[in-house]
Scaffold this motif. Structure first.
Motif, PDB file in Angstrom:
ATOM      1  N   LYS A 112       0.859  -1.174   0.000  1.00 47.02           N
ATOM      2  CA  LYS A 112       0.000   0.000   0.000  1.00 47.02           C
ATOM      3  C   LYS A 112       0.905   1.237   0.000  1.00 47.02           C
ATOM      4  O   LYS A 112       1.943   1.238   0.649  1.00 47.02           O
ATOM      5  CB  LYS A 112      -0.816  -0.032   1.299  1.00 47.02           C
ATOM      6  CG  LYS A 112      -1.949   0.944   1.335  1.00 47.02           C
ATOM      7  CD  LYS A 112      -2.799   0.700   2.588  1.00 47.02           C
ATOM      8  CE  LYS A 112      -3.505   1.965   2.977  1.00 47.02           C
ATOM      9  NZ  LYS A 112      -2.733   2.790   3.898  1.00 47.02           N
ATOM     10  N   VAL A 113       0.520   2.267  -0.767  1.00 45.55           N
ATOM     11  CA  VAL A 113       1.379   3.451  -0.860  1.00 45.55           C
ATOM     12  C   VAL A 113       0.733   4.623  -0.134  1.00 45.55           C
ATOM     13  O   VAL A 113      -0.428   4.948  -0.366  1.00 45.55           O
ATOM     14  CB  VAL A 113       1.634   3.821  -2.341  1.00 45.55           C
ATOM     15  CG1 VAL A 113       2.456   5.084  -2.454  1.00 45.55           C
ATOM     16  CG2 VAL A 113       2.328   2.668  -3.058  1.00 45.55           C
TER      17      VAL A 113
ATOM     18  N   THR B 173       5.572  -1.269  -6.598  1.00 46.66           N
ATOM     19  CA  THR B 173       4.325  -0.688  -6.077  1.00 46.66           C
ATOM     20  C   THR B 173       4.402   0.837  -5.959  1.00 46.66           C
ATOM     21  O   THR B 173       3.500   1.551  -6.413  1.00 46.66           O
ATOM     22  CB  THR B 173       4.026  -1.278  -4.668  1.00 46.66           C
ATOM     23  OG1 THR B 173       4.156  -2.693  -4.731  1.00 46.66           O
ATOM     24  CG2 THR B 173       2.642  -0.905  -4.191  1.00 46.66           C
ATOM     25  N   THR B 174       5.486   1.335  -5.363  1.00 48.04           N
ATOM     26  CA  THR B 174       5.607   2.777  -5.113  1.00 48.04           C
ATOM     27  C   THR B 174       5.640   3.553  -6.434  1.00 48.04           C
ATOM     28  O   THR B 174       4.879   4.508  -6.623  1.00 48.04           O
ATOM     29  CB  THR B 174       6.900   3.088  -4.318  1.00 48.04           C
ATOM     30  OG1 THR B 174       6.980   2.194  -3.204  1.00 48.04           O
ATOM     31  CG2 THR B 174       6.933   4.522  -3.838  1.00 48.04           C
TER      32      THR B 174
ATOM     33  N   PRO C 224      14.702  -6.388 -10.759  1.00 49.59           N
ATOM     34  CA  PRO C 224      13.588  -6.849 -11.602  1.00 49.59           C
ATOM     35  C   PRO C 224      12.994  -8.183 -11.168  1.00 49.59           C
ATOM     36  O   PRO C 224      11.806  -8.431 -11.392  1.00 49.59           O
ATOM     37  CB  PRO C 224      14.199  -6.942 -13.002  1.00 49.59           C
ATOM     38  CG  PRO C 224      15.656  -6.760 -12.841  1.00 49.59           C
ATOM     39  CD  PRO C 224      15.959  -6.213 -11.505  1.00 49.59           C
ATOM     40  N   SER C 225      13.795  -9.028 -10.523  1.00 50.40           N
ATOM     41  CA  SER C 225      13.292 -10.352 -10.115  1.00 50.40           C
ATOM     42  C   SER C 225      12.199 -10.266  -9.057  1.00 50.40           C
ATOM     43  O   SER C 225      11.490 -11.228  -8.811  1.00 50.40           O
ATOM     44  CB  SER C 225      14.451 -11.208  -9.577  1.00 50.40           C
ATOM     45  OG  SER C 225      15.021 -10.564  -8.461  1.00 50.40           O
ATOM     46  N   ARG C 226      12.055  -9.104  -8.425  1.00 45.46           N
ATOM     47  CA  ARG C 226      11.066  -8.937  -7.348  1.00 45.46           C
ATOM     48  C   ARG C 226       9.782  -8.247  -7.824  1.00 45.46           C
ATOM     49  O   ARG C 226       8.873  -7.992  -7.035  1.00 45.46           O
ATOM     50  CB  ARG C 226      11.680  -8.079  -6.248  1.00 45.46           C
ATOM     51  CG  ARG C 226      12.859  -8.744  -5.578  1.00 45.46           C
ATOM     52  CD  ARG C 226      12.499  -9.301  -4.264  1.00 45.46           C
ATOM     53  NE  ARG C 226      11.841  -8.301  -3.437  1.00 45.46           N
ATOM     54  CZ  ARG C 226      11.194  -8.575  -2.323  1.00 45.46           C
ATOM     55  NH1 ARG C 226      11.092  -9.823  -1.916  1.00 45.46           N
ATOM     56  NH2 ARG C 226      10.637  -7.605  -1.633  1.00 45.46           N
ATOM     57  N   ARG C 227       9.703  -7.919  -9.115  1.00 43.50           N
ATOM     58  CA  ARG C 227       8.600  -7.086  -9.597  1.00 43.50           C
ATOM     59  C   ARG C 227       7.243  -7.755  -9.437  1.00 43.50           C
ATOM     60  O   ARG C 227       7.062  -8.912  -9.816  1.00 43.50           O
ATOM     61  CB  ARG C 227       8.838  -6.727 -11.065  1.00 43.50           C
ATOM     62  CG  ARG C 227       8.047  -5.526 -11.478  1.00 43.50           C
ATOM     63  CD  ARG C 227       8.573  -4.197 -10.873  1.00 43.50           C
ATOM     64  NE  ARG C 227       9.499  -3.547 -11.766  1.00 43.50           N
ATOM     65  CZ  ARG C 227      10.798  -3.441 -11.510  1.00 43.50           C
ATOM     66  NH1 ARG C 227      11.305  -3.903 -10.393  1.00 43.50           N
ATOM     67  NH2 ARG C 227      11.589  -2.842 -12.369  1.00 43.50           N
ATOM     68  N   LYS C 228       6.290  -7.013  -8.855  1.00 43.00           N
ATOM     69  CA  LYS C 228       4.901  -7.488  -8.756  1.00 43.00           C
ATOM     70  C   LYS C 228       3.984  -6.611  -9.598  1.00 43.00           C
ATOM     71  O   LYS C 228       2.925  -7.039 -10.017  1.00 43.00           O
ATOM     72  CB  LYS C 228       4.422  -7.412  -7.303  1.00 43.00           C
ATOM     73  CG  LYS C 228       5.070  -8.432  -6.408  1.00 43.00           C
ATOM     74  CD  LYS C 228       4.328  -8.529  -5.075  1.00 43.00           C
ATOM     75  CE  LYS C 228       5.118  -9.291  -4.047  1.00 43.00           C
ATOM     76  NZ  LYS C 228       5.317  -8.531  -2.821  1.00 43.00           N
ATOM     77  N   VAL C 229       4.374  -5.350  -9.791  1.00 40.60           N
ATOM     78  CA  VAL C 229       3.558  -4.392 -10.537  1.00 40.60           C
ATOM     79  C   VAL C 229       4.444  -3.817 -11.643  1.00 40.60           C
ATOM     80  O   VAL C 229       5.618  -3.521 -11.410  1.00 40.60           O
ATOM     81  CB  VAL C 229       3.094  -3.240  -9.611  1.00 40.60           C
ATOM     82  CG1 VAL C 229       2.062  -2.380 -10.305  1.00 40.60           C
ATOM     83  CG2 VAL C 229       2.550  -3.757  -8.307  1.00 40.60           C
TER      84      VAL C 229
END
Ligand code: IMP
Ligand code: MG
Length: 185
Positions: free
Chosen positions: A83-84, A110-111, A136-141
């Protein structure tokens, strides 16, 4: 007194390597915005981007205006909350402006995804993203990162502005934090 060896697993980028990369990024940004009609609104995302911001903007050869935001999707640990919250907004009106968001690291995305859409909705003329680091390996959005300093592996990184629970921001280099510092092992 703790020494660097007590908390840094490995130095990823030295002061000299970071300075050289900042110069390359600044040159590219100056060239890309050379025909800009109003000063570029460079928006630093506090607190993590502050050291990168000052090193980057002082090398730009185009007119710039400074602004800062505090936006956080993180608690004081290594897990994103998803959440931002905008805790400090711009002092400038973003309408009609060319905005360059300057961030320390893009992790889940997310941010930055939130902020890019936020400024587009507010009527900015253009919104681009410059991040010192990208994981980049952690990207969710999905996020379009226009300027990236370095791509980094899925490790927790500190120094040159980046913190773990507010510690280590003032280290002049970028290093991988030892897992024992945050896993308690
Ligand atoms: P995102 O919204 O998940 O992309 O989170 C980006 C924010 O998470 C960054 O601005 C940092 O504050 C924090 N963050 C993510 N990864 C790291 C890291 O490896 N070290 C320090 N802070 C990090
Ligand atoms: Mg941050």
């Amino acid at each position: 007194m703790k020494t660097k060896e007590d908390y840094i697993e490995k130095v990823l980028y030295s002061e000299e390597e970071i300075a050289a990369r900042c110069k390359e990024l600044s040159d590219k940004i100056s060239a890309d915005y050379k025909d800009i009609s109003k000063p570029l609104l460079t928006v630093g995302i506090l607190n993590g981007a502050v050291i990168f911001y000052t090193d980057l903007v002082r090398r730009l050869s185009i007119p710039v205006h400074f602004d800062f935001m505090i936006a956080s999707s993180y608690d004081a640990n290594t897990h994103t909350s998803g959440k931002v919250n905008i805790l400090k907004n711009l002092d400038n009106d973003p309408r009609g402006r060319d905005i360059l968001l300057i961030e320390d690291i893009i992790d889940s995305g997310t941010t930055m995804n939130y902020l890019v859409n936020y400024f587009k909705d507010k009527g900015a003329n253009s919104v681009k993203v410059c991040a010192l680091l990208d994981k980049p390996s952690r990207r969710k959005v999905d996020v379009n990162v226009d300027y990236t300093g370095f791509e980094v592996p899925d490790e927790f990184i500190v120094g040159y502005g980046l913190d773990f629970a507010q510690h280590y921001r003032n280290l002049p280099y970028l290093g991988i934090l030892k897992r024992s510092v945050y896993s308690g092992k």
